[in-house]
Motif scaffolding. Structure first.
Motif, PDB file in Angstrom:
ATOM      1  N   TYR A  24      -8.121  12.847  15.368  1.00  0.00           N
ATOM      2  CA  TYR A  24      -8.268  13.965  16.298  1.00  0.00           C
ATOM      3  C   TYR A  24      -9.740  14.038  16.688  1.00  0.00           C
ATOM      4  O   TYR A  24     -10.616  13.859  15.847  1.00  0.00           O
ATOM      5  CB  TYR A  24      -7.817  15.287  15.671  1.00  0.00           C
ATOM      6  N   ARG A  25      -9.994  14.341  17.946  1.00  0.00           N
ATOM      7  CA  ARG A  25     -11.374  14.428  18.427  1.00  0.00           C
ATOM      8  C   ARG A  25     -11.590  15.762  19.128  1.00  0.00           C
ATOM      9  O   ARG A  25     -10.959  16.066  20.146  1.00  0.00           O
ATOM     10  CB  ARG A  25     -11.680  13.278  19.390  1.00  0.00           C
ATOM     11  N   ALA A  26     -12.498  16.552  18.601  1.00  0.00           N
ATOM     12  CA  ALA A  26     -12.746  17.901  19.103  1.00  0.00           C
ATOM     13  C   ALA A  26     -13.810  17.872  20.202  1.00  0.00           C
ATOM     14  O   ALA A  26     -14.990  18.067  19.942  1.00  0.00           O
ATOM     15  CB  ALA A  26     -13.176  18.816  17.966  1.00  0.00           C
ATOM     16  N   GLU A  27     -13.368  17.615  21.424  1.00  0.00           N
ATOM     17  CA  GLU A  27     -14.249  17.694  22.587  1.00  0.00           C
ATOM     18  C   GLU A  27     -13.586  18.631  23.586  1.00  0.00           C
ATOM     19  O   GLU A  27     -12.444  18.414  23.997  1.00  0.00           O
ATOM     20  CB  GLU A  27     -14.487  16.315  23.190  1.00  0.00           C
ATOM     21  N   LEU A  28     -14.299  19.665  23.977  1.00  0.00           N
ATOM     22  CA  LEU A  28     -13.748  20.689  24.853  1.00  0.00           C
ATOM     23  C   LEU A  28     -13.524  20.123  26.255  1.00  0.00           C
ATOM     24  O   LEU A  28     -14.421  19.512  26.837  1.00  0.00           O
ATOM     25  CB  LEU A  28     -14.697  21.889  24.920  1.00  0.00           C
ATOM     26  N   CYS A  29     -12.326  20.331  26.786  1.00  0.00           N
ATOM     27  CA  CYS A  29     -11.964  19.817  28.104  1.00  0.00           C
ATOM     28  C   CYS A  29     -11.737  20.980  29.069  1.00  0.00           C
ATOM     29  O   CYS A  29     -11.190  22.019  28.683  1.00  0.00           O
ATOM     30  CB  CYS A  29     -10.683  18.984  28.018  1.00  0.00           C
ATOM     31  N   LEU A  32     -15.955  30.206  21.274  1.00  0.00           N
ATOM     32  CA  LEU A  32     -15.245  29.876  22.506  1.00  0.00           C
ATOM     33  C   LEU A  32     -14.576  31.128  23.048  1.00  0.00           C
ATOM     34  O   LEU A  32     -14.250  32.053  22.293  1.00  0.00           O
ATOM     35  CB  LEU A  32     -14.172  28.809  22.250  1.00  0.00           C
ATOM     36  N   THR A  33     -14.336  31.141  24.336  1.00  0.00           N
ATOM     37  CA  THR A  33     -13.633  32.250  24.971  1.00  0.00           C
ATOM     38  C   THR A  33     -12.170  31.881  25.219  1.00  0.00           C
ATOM     39  O   THR A  33     -11.798  30.699  25.228  1.00  0.00           O
ATOM     40  CB  THR A  33     -14.281  32.608  26.309  1.00  0.00           C
ATOM     41  N   ALA A  34     -11.363  32.896  25.485  1.00  0.00           N
ATOM     42  CA  ALA A  34      -9.961  32.648  25.820  1.00  0.00           C
ATOM     43  C   ALA A  34      -9.838  31.782  27.067  1.00  0.00           C
ATOM     44  O   ALA A  34      -8.934  30.945  27.170  1.00  0.00           O
ATOM     45  CB  ALA A  34      -9.234  33.977  26.021  1.00  0.00           C
ATOM     46  N   GLU A  35     -10.741  31.955  28.016  1.00  0.00           N
ATOM     47  CA  GLU A  35     -10.705  31.130  29.227  1.00  0.00           C
ATOM     48  C   GLU A  35     -10.928  29.659  28.885  1.00  0.00           C
ATOM     49  O   GLU A  35     -10.232  28.774  29.412  1.00  0.00           O
ATOM     50  CB  GLU A  35     -11.767  31.610  30.217  1.00  0.00           C
ATOM     51  N   GLN A  36     -11.891  29.384  28.009  1.00  0.00           N
ATOM     52  CA  GLN A  36     -12.126  27.993  27.609  1.00  0.00           C
ATOM     53  C   GLN A  36     -10.921  27.421  26.856  1.00  0.00           C
ATOM     54  O   GLN A  36     -10.540  26.271  27.069  1.00  0.00           O
ATOM     55  CB  GLN A  36     -13.378  27.915  26.729  1.00  0.00           C
ATOM     56  N   VAL A  37     -10.331  28.240  25.986  1.00  0.00           N
ATOM     57  CA  VAL A  37      -9.131  27.801  25.268  1.00  0.00           C
ATOM     58  C   VAL A  37      -8.014  27.488  26.260  1.00  0.00           C
ATOM     59  O   VAL A  37      -7.347  26.441  26.170  1.00  0.00           O
ATOM     60  CB  VAL A  37      -8.678  28.868  24.260  1.00  0.00           C
ATOM     61  N   SER A  38      -7.807  28.375  27.211  1.00  0.00           N
ATOM     62  CA  SER A  38      -6.740  28.190  28.192  1.00  0.00           C
ATOM     63  C   SER A  38      -6.935  26.916  29.003  1.00  0.00           C
ATOM     64  O   SER A  38      -6.000  26.128  29.192  1.00  0.00           O
ATOM     65  CB  SER A  38      -6.687  29.394  29.134  1.00  0.00           C
ATOM     66  N   ASN A  39      -8.145  26.697  29.492  1.00  0.00           N
ATOM     67  CA  ASN A  39      -8.423  25.484  30.268  1.00  0.00           C
ATOM     68  C   ASN A  39      -8.181  24.240  29.435  1.00  0.00           C
ATOM     69  O   ASN A  39      -7.607  23.244  29.920  1.00  0.00           O
ATOM     70  CB  ASN A  39      -9.859  25.503  30.776  1.00  0.00           C
ATOM     71  N   HIS A  40      -8.617  24.279  28.188  1.00  0.00           N
ATOM     72  CA  HIS A  40      -8.453  23.113  27.315  1.00  0.00           C
ATOM     73  C   HIS A  40      -6.974  22.842  27.050  1.00  0.00           C
ATOM     74  O   HIS A  40      -6.512  21.688  27.150  1.00  0.00           O
ATOM     75  CB  HIS A  40      -9.195  23.336  26.000  1.00  0.00           C
ATOM     76  N   VAL A  41      -6.230  23.876  26.709  1.00  0.00           N
ATOM     77  CA  VAL A  41      -4.806  23.700  26.393  1.00  0.00           C
ATOM     78  C   VAL A  41      -4.058  23.166  27.614  1.00  0.00           C
ATOM     79  O   VAL A  41      -3.237  22.246  27.502  1.00  0.00           O
ATOM     80  CB  VAL A  41      -4.192  25.024  25.904  1.00  0.00           C
ATOM     81  N   ALA A  42      -4.338  23.715  28.778  1.00  0.00           N
ATOM     82  CA  ALA A  42      -3.668  23.249  29.992  1.00  0.00           C
ATOM     83  C   ALA A  42      -4.008  21.789  30.271  1.00  0.00           C
ATOM     84  O   ALA A  42      -3.117  20.975  30.587  1.00  0.00           O
ATOM     85  CB  ALA A  42      -4.060  24.129  31.171  1.00  0.00           C
ATOM     86  N   ALA A  43      -5.281  21.435  30.165  1.00  0.00           N
ATOM     87  CA  ALA A  43      -5.710  20.065  30.441  1.00  0.00           C
ATOM     88  C   ALA A  43      -5.071  19.071  29.482  1.00  0.00           C
ATOM     89  O   ALA A  43      -4.571  18.011  29.886  1.00  0.00           O
ATOM     90  CB  ALA A  43      -7.234  19.979  30.363  1.00  0.00           C
ATOM     91  N   GLY A  84     -14.046  24.574  17.248  1.00  0.00           N
ATOM     92  CA  GLY A  84     -14.116  25.841  16.549  1.00  0.00           C
ATOM     93  C   GLY A  84     -14.237  27.056  17.435  1.00  0.00           C
ATOM     94  O   GLY A  84     -15.137  27.130  18.273  1.00  0.00           O
ATOM     95  N   LEU A  85     -13.336  28.016  17.212  1.00  0.00           N
ATOM     96  CA  LEU A  85     -13.527  29.329  17.815  1.00  0.00           C
ATOM     97  C   LEU A  85     -14.481  30.175  16.997  1.00  0.00           C
ATOM     98  O   LEU A  85     -15.026  31.163  17.502  1.00  0.00           O
ATOM     99  CB  LEU A  85     -12.198  30.073  17.953  1.00  0.00           C
ATOM    100  N   ARG A  93     -10.297  38.110  14.789  1.00  0.00           N
ATOM    101  CA  ARG A  93     -10.801  38.203  16.173  1.00  0.00           C
ATOM    102  C   ARG A  93     -10.710  36.835  16.850  1.00  0.00           C
ATOM    103  O   ARG A  93     -10.352  36.748  18.042  1.00  0.00           O
ATOM    104  CB  ARG A  93     -12.255  38.697  16.158  1.00  0.00           C
ATOM    105  N   ALA A  94     -11.021  35.766  16.127  1.00  0.00           N
ATOM    106  CA  ALA A  94     -10.897  34.418  16.681  1.00  0.00           C
ATOM    107  C   ALA A  94      -9.435  34.089  16.977  1.00  0.00           C
ATOM    108  O   ALA A  94      -9.122  33.453  17.994  1.00  0.00           O
ATOM    109  CB  ALA A  94     -11.484  33.396  15.713  1.00  0.00           C
ATOM    110  N   MET A  95      -8.517  34.528  16.106  1.00  0.00           N
ATOM    111  CA  MET A  95      -7.093  34.295  16.359  1.00  0.00           C
ATOM    112  C   MET A  95      -6.645  35.016  17.616  1.00  0.00           C
ATOM    113  O   MET A  95      -5.890  34.463  18.436  1.00  0.00           O
ATOM    114  CB  MET A  95      -6.270  34.739  15.145  1.00  0.00           C
ATOM    115  N   ASP A  96      -7.107  36.240  17.800  1.00  0.00           N
ATOM    116  CA  ASP A  96      -6.768  36.976  19.022  1.00  0.00           C
ATOM    117  C   ASP A  96      -7.191  36.178  20.263  1.00  0.00           C
ATOM    118  O   ASP A  96      -6.427  36.050  21.224  1.00  0.00           O
ATOM    119  CB  ASP A  96      -7.472  38.334  19.050  1.00  0.00           C
ATOM    120  N   GLU A  97      -8.409  35.683  20.226  1.00  0.00           N
ATOM    121  CA  GLU A  97      -8.944  34.959  21.389  1.00  0.00           C
ATOM    122  C   GLU A  97      -8.192  33.655  21.608  1.00  0.00           C
ATOM    123  O   GLU A  97      -7.876  33.281  22.750  1.00  0.00           O
ATOM    124  CB  GLU A  97     -10.438  34.696  21.186  1.00  0.00           C
TER     125      GLU A  97
END
Length: 538
Positions: free
Chosen positions: A250-255, A311-322, A279-280, A338-342
């Motif tokens: 697994y490679r943790a690079e934000l997309c 990380l923000t929810a927006e960054q998470v959303s973009n990454h998951v979609a990509a 990491g959130l 709080r991180a789980m919420d985001e």
């Protein structure tokens, strides 16, 4: 090549068939070719290339460690292990001895710092980490880095800090404690191992094999290792003939876009997912996990009394979609509530765009998932997320008097690592060590799950064993081959154990270790695709 194992107890899926528990199995060309009893085994013995008399030993599926850092695990094994030190004085004495011993001489010859792992100030009567001055005195001025148990903070000696200019970086404290950017600079220097890399990696993977582990999910990230390092690790273990556990990458690079995700996948062919240690937040022990309410023991004037989101929810959303569009898995490191919420807000936003079924099909992962309440659990179920968790964390830091209770207060601490809730909701579970944070010790993780510090979060032995075997393959979307169970036609990934104490067999399954006060089972053989990785059968 064929091997007949006989006169043991074979753990098979609890299918409710009610037939006799197998006492023998035949492995041929890397696959389980037959399961049965002693009478039938007599007729197969002459044709087998090898016959192993188990003498009552237990045969289980090989374990999968679903969250580890192989290079760091090798560094821990090669360096100074501070896990279990009883006091600050004991830790400093260990530094003095190590500097004068083989580890110190080797580090000096390599021009590297002496490294130590695993200190936990909560376990010491002094209640604090060593200071830079104390470390300088113990090391005689030699460069030293000591990583906290969670590896989210550490202590640096003066000579090590000066070379790296740590005092000029955010996260530096005059007493030598480093967090944030200063800690990352220290970690980068420690991880720059040069020609020592393969030896350290083999040291870690050999330890995993001795513990009955046949596959390891490497959680690589730019702050942990390079792309080239991950590629080398995947190539080293791709063939079972390496006699090493398989590394799943697994490679943790934000997309942000699908092209980003595809670029990562193209640069790292064969990776299972883009994420993992993305990491959130940080850790509870270092007070860097992001909480809804402040830490119970936050120091006066702490700049972030409730931790910080990375990380923000927006960054998470973009990454998951990509990553979903690229046909890969996403995975995030999530500790605090709080991180789980985001994280879940981001996953839900991605599902609004891509569709819930597309997100569910991708089988994305949450790493750690330490603090998870009922609304969060409902979202995890809805989106088909897998929880990749570390029961050993509860054993090490849970309970009324543990680190979690000190950081969170007993009420919040009692809700951490809700294994029974996750299982009852049908959330897929996979167990890992987060090595080097805790060692490769799968039966220790199973025991921690069975004897969870919060009684109503305990799960049965069979369920914990399943999470640490079949669950690991499923978490990497590799369960289609039948890996993780012992049945005819499945890959021959197995481990042989000497064990004391048993619990009644599950329906259709074998008797399992009780895991009360008895010693943990001892691995005497580990087999991956029919190839022996570790052998102590004698």
């Amino acid at each position: 090549m064929s091997t007949l194992y006989r006169s043991g107890t074979v753990v098979v899926p609890a299918d409710g068939a009610g037939g006799p528990v197998p006492t023998a199995l035949l492995v041929a060309d890397g696959t389980i070719a037959w399961l049965g009893g002693e009478d039938e085994a007599d007729g197969l013995a002459d044709a087998a290339d090898e016959v192993v008399h188990l003498g009552g030993a237990l045969v289980t599926p090989g374990f999968v460690d679903a969250h580890a850092h192989v290079l760091d695990a090798g560094l821990r094994l090669d360096g100074l292990d501070l896990h279990g030190t009883a006091s600050l004085d004991d830790a400093l004495a260990a530094v003095r001895a190590a500097v004068q011993g083989p580890a110190g001489r080797r580090a000096a010859a390599d021009g590297a710092p002496l490294t130590g792992y695993g200190w936990d100030e909560h376990a010491w009567p002094e209640g604090r980490p060593p200071t830079r001055a104390e470390l300088d005195a113990a090391a005689g001025g030699a460069p030293v880095y000591l990583g906290r148990a969670d590896l989210h903070s550490g202590v640096a000696s003066t000579s090590f800090a000066d070379v790296l200019g740590l005092a000029t970086r955010p996260g530096w404290r005059e007493d030598g404690l480093v967090t944030g950017e200063a800690h990352q600079a220290a970690r980068d220097a420690v991880l720059d191992v040069g020609a020592r890399r393969e030896g350290l990696v083999r040291l870690a993977l050999d330890a995993a094999a001795r513990a009955g582990v046949v596959a390891v999910h490497e959680q690589s990230a730019p702050h942990i290792d390079t792309r080239a390092g991950l590629l080398a690790l995947l190539a080293l273990t791709a063939d079972p003939a390496s006699r090493l556990p398989l590394v799943v990458g697994y490679r943790a690079e934000l997309c942000e876009t699908t092209d980003d995700a595809r670029e990562v996948a193209a640069a790292l062919p064969g990776i299972a997912g883009v994420g993992g240690d993305l990491g959130l937040d940080g850790s509870l022990g270092s007070r860097t996990a992001a909480l809804r309410a402040p830490y119970a023991d936050a120091p006066a004037g702490a700049p972030d009394p409730a931790g910080r989101l990375a990380l923000t929810a927006e960054q998470v959303s973009n990454h998951v979609a990509a990553v979903t569009r690229a046909g890969l898995q996403a995975a995030f490191h999530v500790i605090g509530d709080r991180a789980m919420d985001e994280a879940l807000l981001g996953f839900s936003a991605a599902a609004d765009v891509e569709g819930v079924e597309a997100v569910r099909r991708a089988r994305h992962r949450l790493e750690h998932a330490t603090m998870l309440d009922a609304p969060a659990l409902a979202t995890v179920v809805l989106l088909g997320l897998t929880a990749s968790v570390q029961p050993a964390f509860d054993a090490a830091w849970g309970g009324d008097d543990g680190t979690y209770a000190a950081r969170l207060g007993r009420g919040r601490a009692a809700s951490t690592h809700p294994l029974a809730d996750l299982r009852a909701a049908g959330v897929p579970l996979a167990f890992g060590s987060d090595a080097p944070v805790t060692p490769f010790d799968p039966w220790g993780a199973v025991r921690a799950a069975v004897r969870h510090r919060t009684r109503d979060q305990r799960i049965p032995v069979a369920a914990a064993l399943d999470a640490h075997t079949r669950g690991g393959w499923a978490a990497a979307r590799a369960d289609g081959s039948g890996a993780g169970v012992l049945r005819v036609g499945a890959p021959a990934h197995l481990a042989v154990w000497r064990a004391d104490g048993t619990v009644p067999p599950v329906p259709g399954g074998a008797t399992l270790p009780r895991l009360d006060d008895e010693p943990a089972p001892v691995c005497v053989r580990t087999v991956r695709d029919g190839v022996v990785l570790h052998d102590a059968l004698g």
